[in-house]
Design a protein around this motif. Structure first.
Motif, PDB file in Angstrom:
ATOM      1  N   LEU A  79      -4.611   0.953   4.967  1.00  0.00           N
ATOM      2  CA  LEU A  79      -3.743  -0.189   4.680  1.00  0.00           C
ATOM      3  C   LEU A  79      -2.335   0.026   5.230  1.00  0.00           C
ATOM      4  N   HIS A  80      -1.884   1.272   5.191  1.00  0.00           N
ATOM      5  CA  HIS A  80      -0.560   1.573   5.738  1.00  0.00           C
ATOM      6  C   HIS A  80      -0.518   1.301   7.245  1.00  0.00           C
ATOM      7  N   GLY A  81      -1.686   1.399   7.896  1.00  0.00           N
ATOM      8  CA  GLY A  81      -1.772   1.099   9.316  1.00  0.00           C
ATOM      9  C   GLY A  81      -1.495  -0.355   9.645  1.00  0.00           C
ATOM     10  N   LEU A  82      -1.506  -1.225   8.622  1.00  0.00           N
ATOM     11  CA  LEU A  82      -1.150  -2.626   8.859  1.00  0.00           C
ATOM     12  C   LEU A  82       0.285  -2.766   9.337  1.00  0.00           C
ATOM     13  N   LEU A  83       1.121  -1.769   9.048  1.00  0.00           N
ATOM     14  CA  LEU A  83       2.504  -1.815   9.521  1.00  0.00           C
ATOM     15  C   LEU A  83       2.565  -1.757  11.049  1.00  0.00           C
ATOM     16  N   VAL A  84       1.599  -1.058  11.654  1.00  0.00           N
ATOM     17  CA  VAL A  84       1.540  -1.033  13.119  1.00  0.00           C
ATOM     18  C   VAL A  84       1.203  -2.429  13.641  1.00  0.00           C
ATOM     19  N   ALA A 139       0.828  -1.210   0.000  1.00  0.00           N
ATOM     20  CA  ALA A 139       0.000   0.000   0.000  1.00  0.00           C
ATOM     21  C   ALA A 139       0.857   1.252   0.000  1.00  0.00           C
ATOM     22  N   ALA A 140       1.974   1.207   0.735  1.00  0.00           N
ATOM     23  CA  ALA A 140       2.840   2.384   0.855  1.00  0.00           C
ATOM     24  C   ALA A 140       3.386   2.828  -0.486  1.00  0.00           C
ATOM     25  N   PHE A 141       3.651   1.876  -1.391  1.00  0.00           N
ATOM     26  CA  PHE A 141       4.252   2.215  -2.682  1.00  0.00           C
ATOM     27  C   PHE A 141       3.213   2.358  -3.794  1.00  0.00           C
ATOM     28  N   SER A 142       1.933   2.233  -3.449  1.00  0.00           N
ATOM     29  CA  SER A 142       0.886   2.356  -4.451  1.00  0.00           C
ATOM     30  C   SER A 142       0.521   3.823  -4.653  1.00  0.00           C
ATOM     31  N   ARG A 143       0.464   4.244  -5.909  1.00  0.00           N
ATOM     32  CA  ARG A 143       0.076   5.621  -6.236  1.00  0.00           C
ATOM     33  C   ARG A 143      -1.382   5.703  -6.683  1.00  0.00           C
ATOM     34  N   LYS A 144      -2.045   4.565  -6.870  1.00  0.00           N
ATOM     35  CA  LYS A 144      -3.405   4.571  -7.397  1.00  0.00           C
ATOM     36  C   LYS A 144      -4.456   4.546  -6.303  1.00  0.00           C
ATOM     37  N   LEU A 145      -4.091   4.147  -5.089  1.00  0.00           N
ATOM     38  CA  LEU A 145      -5.052   4.081  -4.001  1.00  0.00           C
ATOM     39  C   LEU A 145      -5.429   5.484  -3.538  1.00  0.00           C
ATOM     40  N   THR A 150       6.408   1.113  21.505  1.00  0.00           N
ATOM     41  CA  THR A 150       5.122   1.596  22.005  1.00  0.00           C
ATOM     42  C   THR A 150       5.112   3.119  22.108  1.00  0.00           C
ATOM     43  N   VAL A 151       6.204   3.687  22.628  1.00  0.00           N
ATOM     44  CA  VAL A 151       6.301   5.140  22.747  1.00  0.00           C
ATOM     45  C   VAL A 151       6.248   5.801  21.371  1.00  0.00           C
ATOM     46  N   LEU A 152       6.974   5.254  20.407  1.00  0.00           N
ATOM     47  CA  LEU A 152       7.001   5.846  19.068  1.00  0.00           C
ATOM     48  C   LEU A 152       5.631   5.783  18.398  1.00  0.00           C
ATOM     49  N   MET A 153       4.933   4.652  18.557  1.00  0.00           N
ATOM     50  CA  MET A 153       3.611   4.528  17.936  1.00  0.00           C
ATOM     51  C   MET A 153       2.593   5.447  18.599  1.00  0.00           C
ATOM     52  N   LEU A 154       2.622   5.536  19.935  1.00  0.00           N
ATOM     53  CA  LEU A 154       1.710   6.452  20.623  1.00  0.00           C
ATOM     54  C   LEU A 154       2.031   7.897  20.273  1.00  0.00           C
TER      55      LEU A 154
END
Length: 417
Positions: free
Chosen positions: A147-152, A133-139, A179-183
């Motif tokens: 979809l990028h949130g799947l990385l979390v 998803a991160a490299f998709s330009r059509k979404l 955890t600190v970085l994501m929050l």
């Protein structure tokens, strides 16, 4: 770019990768199994660096060089983490293959394993989908962001995989840092705790689909400089539905009373919604970011702007008189797309150091080549470019063919997806 900025991201990544690898480096194990363990910890370190680089903080971007540079490395490290973690289970399979092919296949077969292994595979699948998803330009942006949130999820599944394998003591610091970085990202960046409140003061149409929006601060002022940009989220108003997502817009003026002006062109999505923007709408602003047109020196300069890419240059011209010769070439597609033309002509008539060239036609490479200065004129000249990617590529090619060194060509990209 200073050496510290150039090396900052590699050095921080090296620390985040090297510390866990040194801590958990295996002793007296077969080579393939040791490689599998080391690759797992390398992947964890790369993911930690990846999480750090998604923090959109002003001081952090200054330390790492630029927001664009952080996002570029964010993509690179995410891809490397995926590749390393993909090889991670293969190394264990190679180790098992020394005993039997059946045992090697069992190592790669998640449905024959227990929860710890299932979570590891789930992390890898989420990482793969998030990167795709991160490299998709059509979404569309909302779908891309979800979809990028799947990385979390990939990070959470990955740490759960290691904890269930009995590595909780070694993982404590890495898990706490992740955890600190994501929050931090969710609360300060996505929820806007790091943003400043503004109100739309007035909206002015400058060309076909081009608005200049004036914003009034409600609290602390934004210490922005001409040529910088910020991230803006527009909320709902009485007759306006905001998109509430943070998007980058270049600052076209910084007024003495703290008001900001930004130039926005309708290019789809949120920018199309902004065409119906009215005064009084609440705005949240994060930034400022970027170093474009900063530390310019005293020698002659060439400015090339395409379409809405004129905004950083108009900000500089509005700010103060030029102290050295500048040639500004402004290109746009159609006469109706020309923004700030009359103001540019007025500014040029007042400043003998500004040589203004305005041309219709944005994609004609031959017209660009014929319009831009020759090699003799460009000697010792710094070149600043802002516009669509196609224009930038064409102009950079022309400048390089005329012996302009790469370190004398400056530009910034604003497509951060």
């Amino acid at each position: 770019m200073k050496a510290l900025h150039r090396l900052s991201i590699p050095l921080v990544t090296l620390v985040l990768v090297g510390v866990p690898v040194f801590w958990a480096f295996p002793d007296d194990l077969p080579v393939a199994r040791s490689a599998g363990i080391v690759l797992g910890w390398v992947g964890c370190g790369l993911l930690l660096a990846n999480l750090l680089l998604m923090l959109r903080e002003v001081r952090l971007t200054e330390f790492f060089g630029s927001l664009e540079r952080m996002y570029t490395w964010h993509h690179v490290l995410g891809t490397l983490a995926y590749l390393v973690l993909l090889v991670h289970p293969l190394a264990f399979a190679v180790d098992a293959a020394q005993h039997s092919a059946h045992q090697a296949w069992a190592t790669l077969s998640p449905w024959r394993e227990r929860w710890p292994i299932w979570l590891g595979w789930a992390a890898l699948i989420c990482l793969m989908c998030g990167l795709a998803a991160a490299f998709s330009r059509k979404l569309g942006y909302p779908v891309w962001r979800w979809l990028h949130g799947l990385l979390v999820l990939a990070v959470l599944f990955g740490f759960a995989h290691l904890i269930l394998l009995g590595l909780s003591q070694t993982l404590l610091f890495a898990l706490l840092l992740a955890t600190v970085l994501m929050l931090w990202r969710v609360l300060r960046i996505d929820c806007g705790l790091a943003a400043r409140p503004f109100l739309v003061d007035h909206v002015e149409t400058h060309a076909n689909g081009v608005l200049e929006i004036s914003l009034r601060p409600l609290a602390t002022l934004l210490n922005a400089k001409p040529g910088q940009f910020a991230m803006f989220a527009f909320f709902d108003g009485p007759h306006f539905q905001g998109c509430r997502e943070y998007h980058p817009y270049t600052i076209s003026a910084v007024d003495s009373d703290g008001k900001l002006r930004i130039g926005v062109k309708s290019l789809g999505g949120c920018t199309h919604q902004l065409q119906s923007l009215t005064a009084g709408v609440a705005v949240r602003v994060q930034g400022p970011f970027g170093s474009f047109l900063r530390d310019r020196g005293n020698g002659p300069e060439l400015w090339v702007a395409g379409g809405i890419g004129i905004t950083p240059f108009i900000a500089v011209l509005r700010g103060e008189p030029l102290g050295h010769p500048v040639r500004l070439h402004y290109f746009y597609r159609e006469p109706a797309d020309a923004a700030y033309v009359e103001e540019l002509r007025t500014l040029a008539s007042r400043q003998a150091t500004l040589d203004l060239e305005i041309r219709v036609g944005l994609g004609d490479a031959q017209a660009l080549a014929n319009t831009l200065p020759d090699a003799g004129t460009l000697a010792g000249c710094r070149c600043y470019l802002c516009g669509p990617p196609g224009l930038l590529s064409s102009v950079i090619g022309i400048l390089e063919s005329r012996d302009v060194p790469q370190d004398a060509i400056y530009f910034e990209r604003f497509d951060f997806r």
